[in-house]
Design an enzyme around this catalytic site. Structure first.
Site, PDB file in Angstrom:
ATOM      1  N   GLU A   1      61.206 -12.126 104.500  1.00  0.00           N
ATOM      2  CA  GLU A   1      59.832 -12.633 104.367  1.00  0.00           C
ATOM      3  C   GLU A   1      59.683 -14.057 104.901  1.00  0.00           C
ATOM      4  OE1 GLU A   1      58.890 -12.119 100.205  1.00  0.00           O
ATOM      5  OE2 GLU A   1      58.239 -10.064 100.515  1.00  0.00           O
TER       6      GLU A   1
ATOM      7  N   GLU B   1      59.221  -2.937 100.955  1.00  0.00           N
ATOM      8  CA  GLU B   1      59.255  -3.301  99.534  1.00  0.00           C
ATOM      9  C   GLU B   1      57.916  -3.013  98.883  1.00  0.00           C
ATOM     10  OE1 GLU B   1      60.250  -7.310  98.515  1.00  0.00           O
ATOM     11  OE2 GLU B   1      61.765  -7.481 100.067  1.00  0.00           O
TER      12      GLU B   1
HETATM   13  C1  GLA Z   1      59.531 -10.241  97.692  1.00  0.00           C
HETATM   14  C2  GLA Z   1      60.976 -10.468  98.077  1.00  0.00           C
HETATM   15  C3  GLA Z   1      61.951  -9.815  97.165  1.00  0.00           C
HETATM   16  C4  GLA Z   1      61.513  -9.958  95.736  1.00  0.00           C
HETATM   17  C5  GLA Z   1      60.142  -9.362  95.571  1.00  0.00           C
HETATM   18  C6  GLA Z   1      59.650  -9.394  94.144  1.00  0.00           C
HETATM   19  O1  GLA Z   1      58.934  -9.193  98.306  1.00  0.00           O
HETATM   20  O2  GLA Z   1      61.253 -10.083  99.397  1.00  0.00           O
HETATM   21  O3  GLA Z   1      63.206 -10.431  97.350  1.00  0.00           O
HETATM   22  O4  GLA Z   1      61.492 -11.304  95.387  1.00  0.00           O
HETATM   23  O5  GLA Z   1      59.246 -10.117  96.338  1.00  0.00           O
HETATM   24  O6  GLA Z   1      58.361  -8.848  94.040  1.00  0.00           O
END
Ligand code: GLA
Ligand code: ZN
Length: 685
Positions: A173, A326
């Site tokens: 991210e 995710e």
């Molecule tokens: C993000 C991160 C993950 C985790 C999630 C929790 O998407 O990439 O590592 O922290 O949030 O919601």
């Protein structure tokens, strides 16, 4: 140090330039991808064995490993410990679980920042960040980059040929912004590439204002704590730079992986409409468009943004499959009040992504952490273990994803496009503007919502993208528009299509300079009206009359428009804007129409405007007369109907259809449970 030029055209090509392996290199044999982030370093090896067994039972076929494992893999500078990862990858492979192996560079070990403080990011206020969380690195630090490449290189060397590794995942991210001197120097380099001379920089930044003239590149700094308003073009260019700088971090690791593992796709996880990163520039650089989505189950409107984000991802992927990297299976832990998803909602959210073009639906994370900052974040295996409602739903979902094989590799054809551009978003949010109540994301969703509700397929496009395939193009708030993009958008109407433009659009050029003349300068003749003043409205709004729609109250925004050769669809009445058109349309000889909305109408009015544009453009929904609140998407041969409401719904659908998910036939009427989904194939006989 590498920086990406700020000078080239925004990336509007498809990702991966075709010769690169994409998602199909996994889905070809694995089918729809299902799984999530797996952090074995938090567990003992007996748990790993149980994990693999449980993954198999749940139908998991892909896990992302090692995203935050740098400190475990390199406990001391240059000293590696791969033994645990060797064992984990072998176990996963033996269990038939493919691996998306991450370079762990989002979270450098404490030793890096302690020995080399300059590897830690600095805030605009001059505070140097500490370790103890994650993402504390400076994107420009040569020491950080050297160590990041070294650990990534060591991983690649060791695992490029490992049969479990089917995809590489760079960082996590990307979104860090740093204001340190190293980033300042990189910003100067980026500006030099963009402008060539300091004189040109001075022109673009308008530095005759407030005596900001620069005499040398070395005088230029990133936006930092200052007494009063900053130069808006400096702020805008810094956002462009910061996105490019992060992209260069991604691409340098990607290239390392590609050299060693040319047949394996390389990705990183996007974050929907993520403010710091211009994904039009990123998308052509990834082999697989992957996204993270966390719609709030407590917010009734969150399915709209979720759907829009999925449409953005499919569009970034050039219409080809993308993957949801995710999402949460239950509750998250980072809002202030975290309502868990019902198991039906988990399934619904996952299938929404598949319906909108995803060939993978993965989660954060496999097993819920017992410790650390995310210990109250849900996972596919909860703290209470597999004998739980949630995990039973996870297994059931894994099984039903297998039944969706007919959608793998297919797309969602759309004749409607919504225009979105990061530079325009950034420019529109300049602090000193007519009103901070006119919000780009809110406007985007307001214009998208009626299309979503009607089940009209929508692509999200860059303003300079090829628009020839679209009959309806909607630009909710294109504040900054470059000359070629304006010409491109005008082409929609000239070809006989419908263009709907929202307020405060076409106002500034690529340098964020106001376009001189009657607004919206690049579109005034197209819409048949022209303005001379932006008029944010008092709290009570302003009355507007309309024979074509109905009378209503506009809020937030008005513009002092004059009708030229267009038609007023709605007109301000009373007070200062008396007689000024609030919604205007011009029908063109081409058969096309240009609409401009110069206020923020109630949603129902905007729904009606969009409905008329849809009719004029002749674009069709996935199904006719979709009951309110349901979502309908056709992907390949499958019609997905989703019910995000808490009520049971019925929809008339003539003929016999087979629901792939429940393996039952439905005739003429489809019943949808609360938060229910069906994936229908038409029965030919
Ligand atoms: C993000 C991160 C993950 C985790 C999630 C929790 O998407 O990439 O590592 O922290 O949030 O919601
Ligand atoms: Zn920095």
């Amino acid at each position: 140090m590498r920086t990406t030029s700020g000078d080239d055209t925004p990336g509007i090509d498809a990702p991966g330039a075709s010769a690169r392996p994409g998602l199909e290199s996994l889905t070809r044999d694995l089918g729809l991808l299902y799984g999530g982030d797996y952090n074995p370093e938090q567990w003992t090896s007996d748990v790993w064995r149980e994990d693999v067994a449980l993954m198999r039972e749940a139908g998991v076929n892909l896990v992302t490993v090692g995203v935050f494992a740098w400190a475990q893999l390199e406990p001391r500078p240059g000293e590696h410990d791969f033994t645990w990862l060797d064992e984990v990858l072998d176990l996963l492979h033996a269990g038939g679980i493919a691996v998306d192996l991450a370079t762990p560079t989002a979270s450098p070990p404490p030793w890096l920042g302690l020995r080399w403080p300059e590897t830690r990011a600095v805030t605009p206020d001059g505070v140097r960040l500490s370790h103890g969380s994650r993402n504390h690195f400076c994107p420009s630090s040569p020491v950080y980059r050297e160590h990041a490449l070294a650990i990534a290189g060591a991983l690649v060397e060791r695992y490029a040929a490992h049969p479990a590794v089917r995809m590489w995942h760079i960082g996590n991210e990307y979104g860090q912004v740093c204001s340190c001197d190293l980033c300042g120097a990189a910003f100067q380099d980026w500006l030099r590439l963009r402008y060539g001379t300091v004189a040109e920089l001075n022109r673009a930044w308008g530095t005759t204002f407030w005596g900001q003239r620069y005499d040398d590149w070395a005088e230029v700094v990133p936006p930092r704590a200052a007494p009063y308003l900053l130069n808006p073009t400096q702020v805008l260019d810094h956002r462009r730079f910061a996105s490019d700088q992060l992209l260069s971090l991604f691409t340098e690791q990607r290239d390392l992986v590609r050299r060693a593992a040319p047949g394996v796709p390389v990705t990183t996880n996007f974050l929907g409409f993520h403010h710091p990163t211009d994904y039009w520039r990123w998308a052509p650089q990834v082999d697989v468009v992957a996204d993270d989505a966390y719609p709030d189950p407590a917010a009734p409107e969150s399915p709209v943004l979720a759907a829009l984000s999925h449409d953005l991802m499919r569009s970034l992927a050039g219409g080809r499959p993308w993957m949801l990297m995710e999402q949460a299976a239950g509750a998250i832990n980072w809002r202030t009040h975290n309502v868990p998803k019902s198991t039906a909602r988990m399934r619904l959210d996952s299938l929404r992504a598949v319906a909108r073009g995803a060939d993978g639906s993965c989660f954060f994370q496999w097993r819920a952490s017992a410790f650390g900052a995310e210990r109250f974040h849900s996972a596919l295996v909860p703290h209470a273990g597999p004998d739980t409602r949630l995990h039973r739903a996870v297994r059931a979902h894994g099984a039903e994803l297998r039944r969706l094989a007919p959608v793998v590799g297919t797309s969602v054809p759309a004749r409607t496009a919504v225009v979105f551009d990061w530079s325009s978003w950034w420019a529109a949010e300049e602090r000193a503007r007519p009103s901070d109540r006119l919000d780009v994301m809110a406007q985007l969703q307001a214009y998208y919502r009626p299309l979503w509700r009607a089940g009209i397929p929508v692509d999200v496009v860059h303003p300079a993208a090829d628009l020839s395939g679209y009959d309806l193009v909607v630009a909710p708030q294109l504040h900054l528009v470059e000359d070629d993009a304006a010409t491109n958008l005008r082409g929609v109407v000239e070809r006989g299509g419908v263009l709907l433009i929202g307020p405060f659009s076409g106002v500034v050029d690529r340098d964020a300079h106001v376009r001189l003349g009657r607004s919206p300068v690049p579109f005034a003749d197209l819409i048949g009206a022209s303005g001379e003043e932006f008029c944010p409205l008092p709290a009570a709004g302003a009355p507007i009359v309309s024979d074509e729609i109905w009378d209503f109250v506009g809020t937030v925004w008005g513009e002092r428009l004059r009708l030229d050769d267009g038609e007023a669809v709605a007109t301000f009445t009373g007070a200062d804007l008396e007689g000024c058109p609030a919604i205007v349309r011009r029908r063109h000889r081409s058969g096309g129409q240009a609409w401009y909305v110069a206020t923020v109408p109630p949603q129902q009015v905007l729904d009606e405007v969009v409905r008329q544009c849809v009719l004029a453009a002749g674009v069709r929904p996935a199904v006719e007369s979709l009951p309110d609140g349901l979502e309908a998407v056709r992907r390949g041969p499958v019609l997905f109907l989703l019910n995000p409401t808490p009520d049971e719904r019925t929809i008339a659908l003539p003929g016999v259809h087979h629901d792939l998910l429940t393996r039952t036939d439905v005739t003429d009427r489809v019943h949808l449970a609360p938060e229910g989904v069906v994936a229908l194939i038409e029965r030919t006989s």
